[in-house]
Scaffold this active site. Structure first.
Site, PDB file in Angstrom:
ATOM      1  N   GLY A  34      37.954  27.751  -1.546  1.00 34.86           N
ATOM      2  CA  GLY A  34      36.617  28.326  -1.469  1.00 34.86           C
ATOM      3  C   GLY A  34      35.868  27.961  -0.204  1.00 34.86           C
ATOM      4  N   ASP A  55      49.360  23.986   8.572  1.00 29.39           N
ATOM      5  CA  ASP A  55      50.075  25.246   8.786  1.00 29.39           C
ATOM      6  C   ASP A  55      50.341  25.428  10.276  1.00 29.39           C
ATOM      7  OD1 ASP A  55      49.761  25.694   6.103  1.00 29.39           O
ATOM      8  OD2 ASP A  55      48.170  27.186   6.314  1.00 29.39           O
ATOM      9  N   GLU A  66      50.658  28.191  11.818  1.00 31.92           N
ATOM     10  CA  GLU A  66      49.914  29.328  12.363  1.00 31.92           C
ATOM     11  C   GLU A  66      48.526  28.945  12.868  1.00 31.92           C
ATOM     12  OE1 GLU A  66      52.721  30.841   9.185  1.00 31.92           O
ATOM     13  OE2 GLU A  66      51.212  29.255   9.330  1.00 31.92           O
ATOM     14  N   GLU A 126      29.297  49.197  -2.181  1.00 29.88           N
ATOM     15  CA  GLU A 126      29.476  47.788  -2.551  1.00 29.88           C
ATOM     16  C   GLU A 126      29.361  46.851  -1.353  1.00 29.88           C
ATOM     17  OE1 GLU A 126      33.820  49.359  -2.170  1.00 29.88           O
ATOM     18  OE2 GLU A 126      31.810  50.125  -2.628  1.00 29.88           O
ATOM     19  N   GLY A 155      37.548  57.613  -5.616  1.00 38.13           N
ATOM     20  CA  GLY A 155      36.906  57.979  -6.877  1.00 38.13           C
ATOM     21  C   GLY A 155      36.128  59.272  -6.782  1.00 38.13           C
ATOM     22  N   SER A 179      45.443  25.956  -0.434  1.00 37.84           N
ATOM     23  CA  SER A 179      44.611  27.087  -0.038  1.00 37.84           C
ATOM     24  C   SER A 179      43.714  27.500  -1.205  1.00 37.84           C
ATOM     25  CB  SER A 179      45.495  28.261   0.399  1.00 37.84           C
ATOM     26  OG  SER A 179      46.343  28.657  -0.666  1.00 37.84           O
ATOM     27  N   LYS A 191      42.048  11.540  -8.199  1.00 40.10           N
ATOM     28  CA  LYS A 191      42.964  10.992  -7.203  1.00 40.10           C
ATOM     29  C   LYS A 191      42.481  11.360  -5.799  1.00 40.10           C
ATOM     30  CE  LYS A 191      45.873   8.962  -9.942  1.00 40.10           C
ATOM     31  NZ  LYS A 191      46.015   7.480  -9.909  1.00 40.10           N
ATOM     32  N   HIS A 221      31.174  53.485   0.686  1.00 44.07           N
ATOM     33  CA  HIS A 221      31.392  52.254  -0.093  1.00 44.07           C
ATOM     34  C   HIS A 221      30.076  51.484  -0.218  1.00 44.07           C
ATOM     35  CE1 HIS A 221      35.847  52.100  -0.398  1.00 44.07           C
ATOM     36  NE2 HIS A 221      35.788  52.859   0.693  1.00 44.07           N
ATOM     37  N   CYS A 233      34.724  56.529  -2.943  1.00 39.44           N
ATOM     38  CA  CYS A 233      35.785  56.878  -1.995  1.00 39.44           C
ATOM     39  C   CYS A 233      36.850  57.743  -2.680  1.00 39.44           C
ATOM     40  CB  CYS A 233      36.364  55.618  -1.366  1.00 39.44           C
ATOM     41  SG  CYS A 233      37.292  55.934   0.155  1.00 39.44           S
TER      42      CYS A 233
END
EC number: 6.3.4.2
Length: 542
Positions: free
Chosen positions: A16, A146, A148, A516, A380, A13, A186, A514, A378
């Site tokens: 990226g 997996d 799932e 960001e 903050g 996992s 490899k 927010h 937030c």
């Protein structure tokens, strides 16, 4: 008609997939195509809204208020398309919907099974999420093998057959390890990963070979031979010093040409000049600042993924290297404010729960009293109000009802009623479920002219995304304002405090939203750009 690129990962996992998918999407968008992206998460939670930041990382909030996987943040940073609740769903969401239909009797008494009922619902949501895009990239979370993810892989197998090979392709990310002692790469893990895919009826069309070393031509030929993938579609993707180089890396190897030819699309050649400018500004800064980031989840920085990227974007727009000094707020409680010394600015992000809050409040006090530029987001903002109430007003018991329900001065409390993005009134109590019950998504905010935040945005009304259930207590607000707390931003109806500032401070801004979530590498964000400018001024003053 929409073409689909399904993206899977193998061997390990965290290869990226999200970054690689978004980078390909950015190139296709640069060729003039309309592109969208979806993330399918195999976990059984309905959404990540109530998951621990230490386990899941950041919860990314979309414009329409969906709590989603952090990969959607990567998508929005790489392409211009705005994500919605249709761009991310989980196993839990699928089963919840299917079971609700079963309870209503929609299946007319049929036995509900993974195939066809669960897989049909997955396919329906993929098609809905793709909308009218020319190309939709669909990332399947987890790793091939997996248990799932099996229903999702079966669903995309069926969908590939239904839409045909001219409208669907599979891109598989895999690890090609470099063994230093042997001095060679490899390919066997990749061969086995593709073998696993083929065992469930999926043949990759493209292989993205992740490595910390270049995957040479002979290794790529070997991989192509054993996996039945065209050699030109075996792409080497080694580690880079900035993720914003990746569109250029993939384009240089002709990945977008392969996709366009395979789908029979007529479009322009890719213009990646914007990305070249981003990379140049990122790697060739003219100045440097250090910003102390005081948070609660520093053991897993993915909990602050969008915020860290937003600070990087602010550095790009200011041609400045932004060094983030990560400080756990509990360390401030134990070791004091010496950890903040030498920082050109202080950033306090959001969070939930009592742990570490006193350390954040101490950081706010240090910034206010020492005139160090401060940005609170937030929580903050909430701790900034608490600190002001305690140390300026003298209300030593001031607190948020989230942390102390018996506070004599609850300057921050639960929002019990507000209008959502559609104008509908929502109500909450302390007994409400935690999942999906916050004030979420894009909301308009009225900004006061002449304020620091207005200087940044240059607008009277802004739109930013929210994720919170506590707000400044309006009953105590007049006293706080009389003592010098500046309220420079309010909700559209004027009922909720959105931004506060400190009078007699060079740059002290705290917001409930927010910002960001809307910062991008090509455009940055005005609030973070202003914050970095303030940090530069602080450094030059010293």
């Amino acid at each position: 008609m929409t073409r689909y690129i399904f993206v899977t990962g193998g061997v390990v996992s965290s290869l990226g997939k999200g970054i690689a998918s978004a980078s390909l999407a950015a190139i296709l968008e640069a060729r003039g195509l309309k592109v969208t992206m979806l993330k399918l998460d195999p976990y059984i939670n309905v959404d990540p809204g109530t998951m621990s930041p230490f386990q899941h990382g950041e919860v990314f909030v979309t414009h329409d208020g969906a709590e989603t996987d952090l990969d959607l943040g990567h998508y929005e940073r790489f392409i211009r398309t705005t994500m919605t609740q249709n761009n991310n769903f989980t196993t839990g969401r699928i089963y919840e919907h299917v079971l609700r239909k079963e309870r209503r009797g929609d299946y007319l008494g049929a036995t509900i099974q993974v195939i066809p009922h669960i897989t049909d619902e997955i396919k329906r949501r993929i098609i809905k999420g793709a909308g009218d895009a020319d190309v939709a990239l669909v990332e399947i979370g987890g790793t091939v093998g997996d248990i799932e993810s099996q229903p999702f892989l079966e669903a995309i197998r069926q969908l590939r057959v239904e839409v045909g090979s001219k409208r669907a392709m599979l891109m598989h990310l895999t690890l090609v390890p470099y063994i230093a002692t042997a001095g060679e790469t490899k390919t066997k893990p990749t061969q086995h990963s593709v073998k696993e895919l083929r065992s469930i009826g999926l043949q990759p069309d493209v292989l993205i070979c992740r490595s910390d070393h270049p995957v040479d031509a002979s290794s790529r030929r070997k991989i192509a031979l054993f996996t039945n993938v065209e050699e030109r579609a075996v792409i080497s993707l080694e580690d880079v010093d900035t993720i914003y180089k990746i569109p250029g890396v993939l384009h240089a190897q002709g990945l977008d040409d392969f996709v366009v030819e395979r789908f029979g699309l007529q479009c322009n050649s890719a213009d990646l000049s914007e990305w070249d400018k981003v990379v140049d500004a990122k790697l060739n800064p003219e100045q440097e600042v250090t910003i102390a980031m005081v948070g609660k989840y520093m053991e897993l920085l993915d909990a602050y993924k969008s915020l860290i990227e937003a600070m990087s974007h602010a550095g790009i727009t200011n041609r400045t290297k932004v060094n983030l000094r990560y400080i756990d707020s509990e360390d401030i409680e134990n070791q004091g404010t010496s950890l903040l010394e030498g920082a050109d600015a202080i950033l306090v992000p959001g969070g939930f729960g009592l742990r570490g809050v006193e350390g954040k409040i101490t950081a706010v006090q240090y910034a206010r009293e020492n005139k160090v530029p401060y940005l609170g987001i937030c929580l903050g903002m909430q701790v900034a109000v608490i600190e002001f109430a305690r140390n300026v007003m003298g209300w030593k018991d001031a607190n948020s009802t989230e942390f102390d329900r018996n506070s004599g001065h609850p300057v921050v409390g639960l929002i019990t009623e507000w209008a959502d993005a559609t104008g509908a009134v929502e109500t909450r109590t302390e007994a409400s479920d935690l999942g999906g019950t916050m004030r979420l998504g894009a909301q308009d905010c009225q900004i006061v002219a002449g304020s620091k935040v207005h200087d940044c945005y240059g607008k009277d009304v802004i739109t930013e995304r929210h994720r919170h259930r506590y707000e400044v207590n309006n009953n105590l607000l007049p006293q706080l304002m009389d003592a010098g707390l500046v309220v420079s931003g309010r909700s559209e109806d004027g009922a909720l405090v959105e931004v506060v500032e400190s009078k007699d401070h060079p740059w002290f801004v705290a917001c409930q939203f927010h910002p960001e979530f809307t910062s991008t590498p090509r455009d940055g964000h005005p609030l973070f750009s202003g914050f970095v400018k303030a940090a530069l001024a602080q450094k030059n003053k010293a």
